[in-house]
Motif scaffolding. Structure first.
Motif, short mmCIF file in Angstrom:
data_model
loop_
_atom_site.label_atom_id
_atom_site.label_comp_id
_atom_site.label_asym_id
_atom_site.label_seq_id
_atom_site.Cartn_x
_atom_site.Cartn_y
_atom_site.Cartn_z
N GLN A 26 0.83 -1.21 0.00
CA GLN A 26 0.00 0.00 0.00
C GLN A 26 0.86 1.25 0.00
N LYS A 30 1.41 4.28 -3.13
CA LYS A 30 0.92 5.64 -2.87
C LYS A 30 1.49 6.64 -3.88
N ASN A 58 -1.86 0.49 -12.80
CA ASN A 58 -2.47 1.19 -11.68
C ASN A 58 -3.64 2.04 -12.15
N TYR A 60 -6.26 5.31 -10.66
CA TYR A 60 -6.19 6.41 -9.70
C TYR A 60 -7.57 7.02 -9.47
N ARG A 104 -5.42 8.73 -4.72
CA ARG A 104 -5.02 7.41 -4.23
C ARG A 104 -4.95 6.46 -5.42
N ALA A 106 -4.75 2.24 -6.93
CA ALA A 106 -5.18 0.87 -6.68
C ALA A 106 -4.64 -0.03 -7.78
N GLU A 109 -6.30 -5.94 -5.75
CA GLU A 109 -7.17 -5.67 -4.60
C GLU A 109 -6.52 -4.73 -3.58
N HIS A 111 -5.30 -1.02 -2.28
CA HIS A 111 -5.53 0.42 -2.39
C HIS A 111 -4.50 1.15 -1.53
N SER A 112 -3.93 2.21 -2.08
CA SER A 112 -2.99 3.02 -1.30
C SER A 112 -3.76 3.98 -0.41
N TRP A 114 -4.23 8.07 0.76
CA TRP A 114 -4.34 9.27 -0.06
C TRP A 114 -3.04 10.08 0.00
#
Length: 231
Positions: A26, A30, A58, A60, A104, A106, A109, A111-112, A114
């Motif tokens: 994660q 970011k 990725n 966003y 952020r 992803a 599955e 997710h980073s 914010w």
């Protein structure tokens, strides 16, 4: 009983390993260097991919808010995109108010968290283009017309508004005598039409201009040279 304890130990280790591996993923996902880039009040949010996983596809997600607001607003056109920029011009129309944007990322599955911009105030931070020049020769004089950059905003008649609606602008006009290879500033002021008189015949001259903003003590780049031969 022993087998049950072994199974519980395995399960706990598996869950802990999954958490440990997910958290670095994660963090590495970011977005980096999230900032506003503003030119003539076209306000674009930009960012760079995370430190790792940049080879993956990725996606966003972008949100924005005005300073003082509690709730963030989703930017629907930039929700689940692969680009590294998002146009927030229409979301930052009150140019003297500060704004924030955040992004952020992803992949699969994961997710980073914010990444947020510094505070952004369009009136203070937008960069302006040089003036557009239109030059007409009248005998041995040059008539220079100066036009400030158009903005993305429109008035009630649907016409683009000018930078002059928001700033005090000072125009600086420069001339180069090609035979002498000498540059001279021949005008500084607020007039948008400048006449350059008493030029030598059979000589070449190049004209360029820039805009200065006294309140902010900064200016535009210079325009490209426009060169003419005085007959």
């Amino acid at each position: 009983m022993k087998s049950k304890h072994c199974f519980l130990g395995f399960l706990i280790n598996f869950l802990l390993t999954d958490v440990v591996e997910t958290q670095p993923a994660q963090e590495s996902l970011k977005p980096q260097r999230v900032h506003f880039q503003s030119r003539n009040f076209h306000n674009i949010l930009r960012w760079q991919p995370g430190k790792v996983l940049t080879g993956h596809h990725n996606i966003y997600f972008v949100q924005y808010k005005m300073y003082g607001q509690r709730q963030w607003t989703n930017k629907e056109d930039c929700w689940g995109i692969q680009e590294l920029s998002c146009d927030l011009t229409n979301e930052t129309l009150d140019i003297q108010e500060p704004y924030y944007g955040r992004v952020r990322a992803a992949v699969a599955e994961i997710h980073s968290s914010w990444s947020m911009t510094p505070r952004f105030t369009p009136w203070l931070e937008t960069k302006i283009d040089p003036p557009v020049l239109n030059i007409t020769q009248v005998d041995r004089s040059l008539l220079v017309s100066l036009c400030a950059p158009n903005l993305p905003y429109r008035d009630q008649k649907g016409k683009n508004t000018s930078m002059e609606n928001y700033y005090e602008l000072v125009y600086r006009v420069f001339i180069i005598n090609n035979s002498l290879e000498k540059e001279q500033k021949i005008y500084e002021g607020a007039h948008r039409v400048v006449e350059i008189e008493a030029l030598k015949p059979c000589s070449g001259y190049c004209i360029m201009a820039e805009i200065y903003q006294p309140m902010l003590d900064r200016g535009s780049p210079r325009s490209q040279e426009i060169c003419m031969e005085i007959l």
